[in-house]
Design an enzyme around this catalytic site. Structure first.
Site, PDB file in Angstrom:
ATOM      1  N   GLU A  56      10.700  -2.416 -12.342  1.00 15.03           N
ATOM      2  CA  GLU A  56      12.085  -2.898 -12.424  1.00 15.03           C
ATOM      3  C   GLU A  56      12.032  -4.418 -12.444  1.00 15.03           C
ATOM      4  O   GLU A  56      12.077  -5.038 -13.489  1.00 15.03           O
ATOM      5  CB  GLU A  56      12.903  -2.373 -11.237  1.00 15.03           C
ATOM      6  CG  GLU A  56      14.370  -2.780 -11.317  1.00 15.03           C
ATOM      7  CD  GLU A  56      15.171  -2.232 -10.145  1.00 15.03           C
ATOM      8  OE1 GLU A  56      16.307  -2.717  -9.961  1.00 15.03           O
ATOM      9  OE2 GLU A  56      14.676  -1.352  -9.406  1.00 15.03           O
ATOM     10  N   HIS A  75       8.022  -4.227  -4.435  1.00 11.06           N
ATOM     11  CA  HIS A  75       8.925  -3.824  -5.501  1.00 11.06           C
ATOM     12  C   HIS A  75       9.873  -4.980  -5.760  1.00 11.06           C
ATOM     13  O   HIS A  75       9.856  -5.965  -5.006  1.00 11.06           O
ATOM     14  CB  HIS A  75       9.693  -2.549  -5.125  1.00 11.06           C
ATOM     15  CG  HIS A  75      10.362  -1.882  -6.277  1.00 11.06           C
ATOM     16  ND1 HIS A  75      11.740  -1.743  -6.380  1.00 11.06           N
ATOM     17  CD2 HIS A  75       9.846  -1.329  -7.399  1.00 11.06           C
ATOM     18  CE1 HIS A  75      12.028  -1.117  -7.509  1.00 11.06           C
ATOM     19  NE2 HIS A  75      10.899  -0.852  -8.149  1.00 11.06           N
ATOM     20  N   HIS A 102       0.021  -3.759   7.479  1.00  9.58           N
ATOM     21  CA  HIS A 102       0.399  -2.355   7.307  1.00  9.58           C
ATOM     22  C   HIS A 102       1.918  -2.136   7.309  1.00  9.58           C
ATOM     23  O   HIS A 102       2.627  -2.638   8.175  1.00  9.58           O
ATOM     24  CB  HIS A 102      -0.218  -1.506   8.425  1.00  9.58           C
ATOM     25  CG  HIS A 102      -1.674  -1.759   8.646  1.00  9.58           C
ATOM     26  ND1 HIS A 102      -2.639  -1.456   7.718  1.00  9.58           N
ATOM     27  CD2 HIS A 102      -2.336  -2.317   9.674  1.00  9.58           C
ATOM     28  CE1 HIS A 102      -3.831  -1.805   8.178  1.00  9.58           C
ATOM     29  NE2 HIS A 102      -3.670  -2.338   9.355  1.00  9.58           N
ATOM     30  N   HIS A 107      10.050  -7.314  -1.147  1.00  3.75           N
ATOM     31  CA  HIS A 107      10.961  -6.870  -2.204  1.00  3.75           C
ATOM     32  C   HIS A 107      11.524  -8.072  -2.933  1.00  3.75           C
ATOM     33  O   HIS A 107      12.184  -8.925  -2.349  1.00  3.75           O
ATOM     34  CB  HIS A 107      12.091  -6.016  -1.621  1.00  3.75           C
ATOM     35  CG  HIS A 107      12.670  -5.057  -2.634  1.00  3.75           C
ATOM     36  ND1 HIS A 107      13.431  -5.473  -3.705  1.00  3.75           N
ATOM     37  CD2 HIS A 107      12.562  -3.703  -2.741  1.00  3.75           C
ATOM     38  CE1 HIS A 107      13.782  -4.422  -4.425  1.00  3.75           C
ATOM     39  NE2 HIS A 107      13.274  -3.330  -3.864  1.00  3.75           N
TER      40      HIS A 107
END
Length: 544
Positions: A56, A75, A102, A107
């Site tokens: 995206e 993302h 972790h 984003h």
């Protein structure tokens, strides 16, 4: 091991179906998913269970020597971009030498600067995190720009710029922690790549030490590469703003110290510096080669470490200081007339004192006058060269065998002592051991304190008490750190907590309690100059 990477799916906003670009030295685990235009730099580790989807928001960039740990999700939104360090637009930019721990979420649009640590389950969204920031666990950073070098505590929610601007600066301990995480993950990357190479695995199983390249793979005979320890040293030096140099010498001239410079290294880029160093190793195979760290402003050396010996053997650390390979004739070891050198820990302490710009001195006293504190100076040490200083120190120890000898670090600007450490005691002569190094029975050269046996009373040695009082009397802050045997070799010290009092009795009581609490571990005391915000004393006071 096959990497699970795919082209981006065709969408209205992305029709080029770009594929990941992964540097050959990076390791991307097959149990991770990577989709679309993801640019992975050299020596990057992508651990199992990660999801990096540039389907995206796109593209993503992950800088060299960074590590993306288990469960991390990266993302980006279709809209919104950040400007990377190369002045191009990205949905997500992660700089060099970063640790994304972790289950963290990065984003886009998001920028994470060089040398950042993003802790467990923390989120960075529509934000810029400046160079060298430390973000601890379960933090949220959204819609803000974090200035460089800031510390974000666990659980913090930073959603407006006023909050971001009030954040505290990272401390030296925070930086050391982040550097340690990088080192651990770099070793894991090398190890994972070694597992996929049969020659490398066979070498380990046969315990046959041989040159291993920066990918963790066994090299061919004609290719010489440096060890992981040397790579970590180079990274630390560059992070500290130091320049890197190399020198070589053959066996005949090694004894006279007639080193010659290799080609100059002008770059501050880690991969370019390592490439130049490897080229020097290959060019001067069969000779000694040493790595040099240079303080360009002070025009002095801060590090000299032999990284290759004759016959093409690449030196490796074997449980000793990370700044010098063991079992090799280190440039820190002063050669005496019989060929012996000073103990490793004493050489480390001398180097540490000189690196801080302090002058070095020595004093001696016999047993009778020791009680009255009537110390006498040895011959003055004017040199700033580590090898020459160690040679003069060895002469003082030899000349005053059977007496107490102590090492002194002097701040020439403030004209005061900041270090006093006993390095020799009566009836414990410095003697050469089997491997050509010197030792002193029962003496701890990092400290004037001999720890009580396990289960003992834990009462402090008189000289440690004296050193604590001296640290406090000079207006320094007192701290303590501990480490177990396994992590001692990596230098992974952990803070015992602050000792806030300036009262000597309370400080000694607190220190004694810490030593009992961490019985069976190494414990060291630290003297911190609060104005300069730097350490001026580090002394081990307890050993397992």
């Amino acid at each position: 091991m096959v990497v699970r990477s795919k082209a981006a799916p065709p969408t209205p906003w992305s029709k080029n179906m770009a594929e990941p670009q992964i540097h050959k030295t990076a390791f991307v685990h097959s149990f991770s998913n990577m989709i679309g235009d993801v640019r992975v730099g050299a020596h990057v580790l992508v651990a199992p269970g990660t999801s990096i989807r540039a389907d995206e928001g796109t593209p993503f960039s992950i800088g060299e020597y960074s590590n993306i740990q288990d469960g991390v999700v990266i993302h980006g939104l279709d809209e919104g971009r950040v400007v990377g360090d190369d002045n191009n637009s990205y949905s997500v930019w992660i700089g060099k030498n970063c640790s994304i721990a972790h289950m963290a979420l990065i984003h886009g649009p998001a920028y994470v600067g060089d040398g950042c640590f993003i802790g467990f389950r923390s989120t960075v969204f529509n934000a810029r995190v400046g160079k060298g920031c430390i973000v601890m666990m379960h933090a949220l950073i959204q819609d803000v720009e974090i200035p460089p070098g800031k510390y974000i505590p666990s659980g913090a929610i930073i959603t407006n710029q006023q909050q971001a601007d009030r954040l505290p600066n990272v401390t030296e301990t925070d930086t050391k922690f982040a550097t340690h995480v990088l080192g651990i993950n770099e070793a894991l990357r090398s190890g994972y790549q070694c597992v996929t190479d049969s020659a490398c695995v066979l070498q380990i199983r046969n315990e046959a030490p041989g040159p291993v390249n920066s990918n963790g793979n066994a090299t061919k005979q004609e290719t010489m590469t440096i060890t992981q320890e040397a790579i970590s040293q180079v990274r630390d030096l560059l992070a500290g703003g130091y320049r890197i140099g190399t020198e070589h010498v053959d066996e005949r001239r090694f004894r006279t110290g007639s080193w010659q410079s290799c080609a100059p290294i002008n770059s501050q880029n880690l991969s370019e510096v390592i490439s130049s160093l490897e080229q020097c190793l290959a060019e001067h195979r069969g000779e000694y080669v040493r790595l040099i760290g240079i303080d360009a402003k002070a025009k002095r050396r801060v590090l000299e470490t032999i990284v290759q010996r004759p016959n093409g053997q690449v030196s490796s650390s074997n449980g000793t200081s990370s700044y010098r390979p063991s079992n090799s004739p280190s440039s820190y070891s002063a050669s005496s007339g019989n060929g012996g050198g000073l103990p490793t820990e004493l050489a480390d302490q001398v180097n540490h004192i000189l690196n801080q710009g302090l002058r070095l001195g020595t004093e001696h006293v016999d047993e009778r006058r020791f009680r009255t504190g009537s110390w006498k100076s040895c011959a003055p040490i004017e040199s700033k060269n580590v090898s020459q200083v160690l040679a003069e120190l060895a002469n003082c120890l030899k000349e005053h065998q059977g007496e107490y000898v102590r090492l002194i670090g002097i701040d020439p600007k403030a004209k005061r002592r900041v270090v006093e450490t006993i390095i020799q005691r009566p009836n414990e002569p410095v003697a050469t051991n089997g491997n050509g190094r010197t030792s002193s029975a029962g003496t701890n050269y990092s400290s004037s304190y001999n720890s009580a046996p396990s289960g003992g009373s834990g009462n402090l040695d008189r000289e440690v008490a004296q050193q604590v009082r001296q640290i406090l009397s000079q207006g320094l802050r007192l701290g303590a750190e501990h480490v177990n045997k396994r992590r001692f070799n990596n230098g992974s010290w952990e803070s015992c907590g602050a000792i806030d009092t300036q009262n000597p009795s309370q400080a000694l009581a607190a220190l004694e309690g810490l030593m009992r609490q961490y019985a069976g571990e190494y414990v060291r005391i630290i003297g911190i100059d609060p104005k300069a915000k730097r350490r001026v004393v580090e002394t081990i006071v307890q050993r397992p």
